[in-house]
Motif scaffolding. Sequence first.
Motif, mmCIF file in Angstrom:
data_model
loop_
_atom_site.group_PDB
_atom_site.id
_atom_site.type_symbol
_atom_site.label_atom_id
_atom_site.label_comp_id
_atom_site.label_asym_id
_atom_site.label_seq_id
_atom_site.Cartn_x
_atom_site.Cartn_y
_atom_site.Cartn_z
ATOM 1 N N SER A 91 37.382 -7.557 -60.844
ATOM 2 C CA SER A 91 36.346 -6.705 -60.280
ATOM 3 C C SER A 91 36.046 -5.549 -61.229
ATOM 4 C CB SER A 91 36.798 -6.161 -58.921
ATOM 5 O OG SER A 91 35.896 -5.190 -58.451
ATOM 6 N N THR A 92 34.808 -5.091 -61.194
ATOM 7 C CA THR A 92 34.403 -3.940 -62.006
ATOM 8 C C THR A 92 34.576 -2.630 -61.245
ATOM 9 O OG1 THR A 92 32.116 -4.210 -61.245
ATOM 10 C CG2 THR A 92 32.739 -5.324 -63.295
ATOM 11 N N HIS A 93 35.195 -2.693 -60.064
ATOM 12 C CA HIS A 93 35.400 -1.487 -59.253
ATOM 13 C C HIS A 93 36.287 -0.499 -60.001
ATOM 14 C CE1 HIS A 93 35.537 0.868 -55.587
ATOM 15 N NE2 HIS A 93 36.857 0.908 -55.662
ATOM 16 N N ASP A 94 35.856 0.757 -60.075
ATOM 17 C CA ASP A 94 36.577 1.794 -60.816
ATOM 18 C C ASP A 94 37.785 2.274 -60.009
ATOM 19 O OD1 ASP A 94 37.376 3.744 -62.545
ATOM 20 O OD2 ASP A 94 35.777 5.168 -62.028
ATOM 21 N N VAL A 95 38.970 2.146 -60.586
ATOM 22 C CA VAL A 95 40.204 2.575 -59.912
ATOM 23 C C VAL A 95 40.938 3.631 -60.733
ATOM 24 C CG1 VAL A 95 40.499 0.382 -58.712
ATOM 25 C CG2 VAL A 95 41.476 0.679 -60.994
ATOM 26 N N PRO A 227 56.620 1.843 -59.278
ATOM 27 C CA PRO A 227 55.976 1.602 -60.574
ATOM 28 C C PRO A 227 54.499 1.310 -60.402
ATOM 29 C CG PRO A 227 57.176 -0.353 -59.879
ATOM 30 C CD PRO A 227 57.481 0.725 -58.864
ATOM 31 N N SER A 228 53.730 1.544 -61.436
ATOM 32 C CA SER A 228 52.288 1.291 -61.410
ATOM 33 C C SER A 228 52.024 -0.119 -61.900
ATOM 34 C CB SER A 228 51.550 2.304 -62.293
ATOM 35 O OG SER A 228 51.719 3.608 -61.786
ATOM 36 N N THR A 229 51.787 -1.050 -60.966
ATOM 37 C CA THR A 229 51.573 -2.452 -61.338
ATOM 38 C C THR A 229 50.318 -3.039 -60.737
ATOM 39 O OG1 THR A 229 52.921 -3.142 -59.460
ATOM 40 C CG2 THR A 229 54.037 -2.912 -61.585
ATOM 41 N N GLY A 230 49.586 -2.301 -59.917
ATOM 42 C CA GLY A 230 48.411 -2.875 -59.271
ATOM 43 C C GLY A 230 47.486 -1.818 -58.745
ATOM 44 N N VAL A 231 46.774 -2.130 -57.664
ATOM 45 C CA VAL A 231 45.751 -1.236 -57.148
ATOM 46 C C VAL A 231 45.844 -1.166 -55.637
ATOM 47 C CG1 VAL A 231 43.282 -0.802 -57.001
ATOM 48 C CG2 VAL A 231 44.233 -1.841 -59.057
ATOM 49 N N THR A 232 45.727 0.016 -55.077
ATOM 50 C CA THR A 232 45.645 0.193 -53.633
ATOM 51 C C THR A 232 44.212 0.498 -53.253
ATOM 52 O OG1 THR A 232 46.072 2.565 -53.769
ATOM 53 C CG2 THR A 232 47.984 1.134 -53.544
ATOM 54 N N ALA A 233 43.950 0.581 -51.953
ATOM 55 C CA ALA A 233 42.613 0.912 -51.479
ATOM 56 C C ALA A 233 42.502 2.410 -51.225
ATOM 57 C CB ALA A 233 42.310 0.144 -50.193
ATOM 58 N N ARG A 234 41.291 2.955 -51.346
ATOM 59 C CA ARG A 234 41.060 4.381 -51.119
ATOM 60 C C ARG A 234 41.234 4.700 -49.635
ATOM 61 N NH1 ARG A 234 38.286 8.191 -53.935
ATOM 62 N NH2 ARG A 234 37.482 6.618 -55.369
ATOM 63 N N MET A 298 30.581 -13.286 -41.205
ATOM 64 C CA MET A 298 31.903 -12.693 -41.028
ATOM 65 C C MET A 298 32.195 -11.684 -42.136
ATOM 66 S SD MET A 298 34.878 -12.717 -39.334
ATOM 67 C CE MET A 298 35.357 -14.281 -38.609
ATOM 68 N N TYR A 299 31.872 -12.059 -43.353
ATOM 69 C CA TYR A 299 32.078 -11.157 -44.489
ATOM 70 C C TYR A 299 31.200 -9.908 -44.352
ATOM 71 C CZ TYR A 299 32.029 -9.517 -49.346
ATOM 72 O OH TYR A 299 32.120 -8.753 -50.476
ATOM 73 N N GLN A 300 29.958 -10.089 -43.935
ATOM 74 C CA GLN A 300 29.058 -8.951 -43.762
ATOM 75 C C GLN A 300 29.586 -7.981 -42.708
ATOM 76 O OE1 GLN A 300 26.509 -8.268 -45.702
ATOM 77 N NE2 GLN A 300 26.821 -10.161 -46.865
ATOM 78 N N PHE A 301 30.181 -8.519 -41.663
ATOM 79 C CA PHE A 301 30.758 -7.673 -40.620
ATOM 80 C C PHE A 301 31.888 -6.812 -41.178
ATOM 81 C CE2 PHE A 301 34.084 -7.566 -37.150
ATOM 82 C CZ PHE A 301 33.568 -6.436 -36.534
ATOM 83 N N LEU A 302 32.756 -7.401 -41.991
ATOM 84 C CA LEU A 302 33.861 -6.648 -42.580
ATOM 85 C C LEU A 302 33.353 -5.584 -43.550
ATOM 86 C CD1 LEU A 302 36.327 -9.583 -43.285
ATOM 87 C CD2 LEU A 302 36.721 -7.699 -41.705
ATOM 88 N N ALA A 303 32.382 -5.947 -44.375
ATOM 89 C CA ALA A 303 31.930 -5.058 -45.443
ATOM 90 C C ALA A 303 31.042 -3.930 -44.933
ATOM 91 C CB ALA A 303 31.191 -5.866 -46.509
ATOM 92 N N LEU A 364 36.562 0.975 -39.588
ATOM 93 C CA LEU A 364 37.211 1.062 -40.897
ATOM 94 C C LEU A 364 36.169 1.047 -42.013
ATOM 95 C CD1 LEU A 364 40.181 -1.430 -40.387
ATOM 96 C CD2 LEU A 364 40.295 1.067 -40.403
ATOM 97 N N LYS A 365 36.437 1.791 -43.069
ATOM 98 C CA LYS A 365 35.587 1.791 -44.262
ATOM 99 C C LYS A 365 36.294 0.953 -45.327
ATOM 100 C CE LYS A 365 32.823 4.596 -42.176
ATOM 101 N NZ LYS A 365 31.522 4.106 -41.649
ATOM 102 N N LEU A 366 35.977 -0.317 -45.334
ATOM 103 C CA LEU A 366 36.696 -1.258 -46.188
ATOM 104 C C LEU A 366 35.972 -1.466 -47.513
ATOM 105 C CD1 LEU A 366 37.594 -3.948 -43.498
ATOM 106 C CD2 LEU A 366 39.077 -2.144 -44.397
ATOM 107 N N CYS A 367 36.756 -1.635 -48.557
ATOM 108 C CA CYS A 367 36.224 -1.982 -49.879
ATOM 109 C C CYS A 367 36.680 -3.402 -50.190
ATOM 110 C CB CYS A 367 36.727 -1.006 -50.938
ATOM 111 S SG CYS A 367 36.173 -1.389 -52.613
ATOM 112 N N SER A 368 35.739 -4.319 -50.303
ATOM 113 C CA SER A 368 36.072 -5.730 -50.455
ATOM 114 C C SER A 368 36.714 -6.026 -51.804
ATOM 115 C CB SER A 368 34.809 -6.581 -50.296
ATOM 116 O OG SER A 368 35.073 -7.930 -50.631
ATOM 117 N N ALA A 369 37.639 -6.972 -51.795
ATOM 118 C CA ALA A 369 38.232 -7.448 -53.049
ATOM 119 C C ALA A 369 37.198 -8.164 -53.903
ATOM 120 C CB ALA A 369 39.402 -8.382 -52.749
ATOM 121 N N TYR A 370 36.084 -8.593 -53.296
ATOM 122 C CA TYR A 370 35.016 -9.264 -54.029
ATOM 123 C C TYR A 370 34.009 -8.280 -54.623
ATOM 124 C CZ TYR A 370 36.613 -13.589 -51.867
ATOM 125 O OH TYR A 370 37.365 -14.663 -51.464
#
Length: 376
Positions: A91-95, A227-234, A298-303, A364-370
Amino acid sequence: MERSGDNRTVPAEHSSPPPPNSSGRRPHRHERQRSRKKRKVISSETETRIQIQTLRPSSYTHRRTNSYVQKQGNSRKKPRKPQCQRKWTYSTHDVSNYNDRFVIVSYNILGVENATKHPELYRGVSPKYLDWGHRKKLLCKEVKDYQASILCFQEVDHFNDLKEILGSDGFRGLHKARSGETRDGCAIFWKTEQFTLLHEESIEFQRFGLRNNVAQFCVLKMNQDLPSTGVTARPPCPSTSRNFLVGNIHVLYNPKRGDIKLGQMRIFLEKAYELSQEWGCIPVVITGDLNSLPQSAMYQFLASSKLHIQQYDRRHVSGQIFPSEYAESQSRRNRITRPLMNRWTNEEIMLATGSRLSVLRHHLKLCSAYAGVPVR
């Protein structure tokens, strides 16, 4: 044959005339040459065979011979095929603004009972590859290669096996089995060195009239030496806590029951929001097998946190439409007006939204993995 001094031809010593052939005539010179050549070859082969048979190697030679054959055999082994590796799309999402990072892996591992009861779904798969003893080792090896800190599994019906294998790698886990006759369920594992379990809950959707699927939640606390090995959600709201919520769900498969799918997801998200608020507005991570496709309703509902369900055909809410059904649905679109085609009964609306309203919402304010991943 030999020639004398007066150029007369005389028989050679110990020589006999060539025998006549079956027609009574004597064989031609070329035929006699071929016959002698043939007898010579046969004789040579016979002598060679006898020589090999009478040559008995000593015990030392025998050991040397066996050793040589063994080496030759090893050198002729077929090269192993390279293992298949997944090609990841990032993903190009800035973390860059996130301090705490870790990897979460979600997997439907295919329950042993489901694989056994539905062999028609795996006709091209050899039974040895469906064997749980074979699959569990490969599964644990693959997730280990991801260097994940949290694992969320669905269709788990051999939890103790996973608990034993993953426990040796520092994981602890919880399992929630489905209600009803089917005993597979969901499981969450986490690295005890990195996280501490503070709270856990589960949902049995059968209590809401929404089949026997289940979901589970874990409130985890990040240890200071994470340790820093991945990404969490905001976080959805400001929070200085190092706690967060992980939710794991296996949504109903049946593509035609979009009302039940939405109802299960609605209750799941409501509970996730409730737990987040109870623990101080902590971040929420949603995982699971949603039995839905990206860009589906379903995806639109989550996002987007909102969905007008009557704008969609109940049978296509998840996007799981088969090719044979797609042609039929396109034909029906040409014959039937949209409001009539997407008509929902009052019972279906109640199952999906929990009320008589046809608008579905969550907080919830979700940020999709997609997010940021190009659509192919």
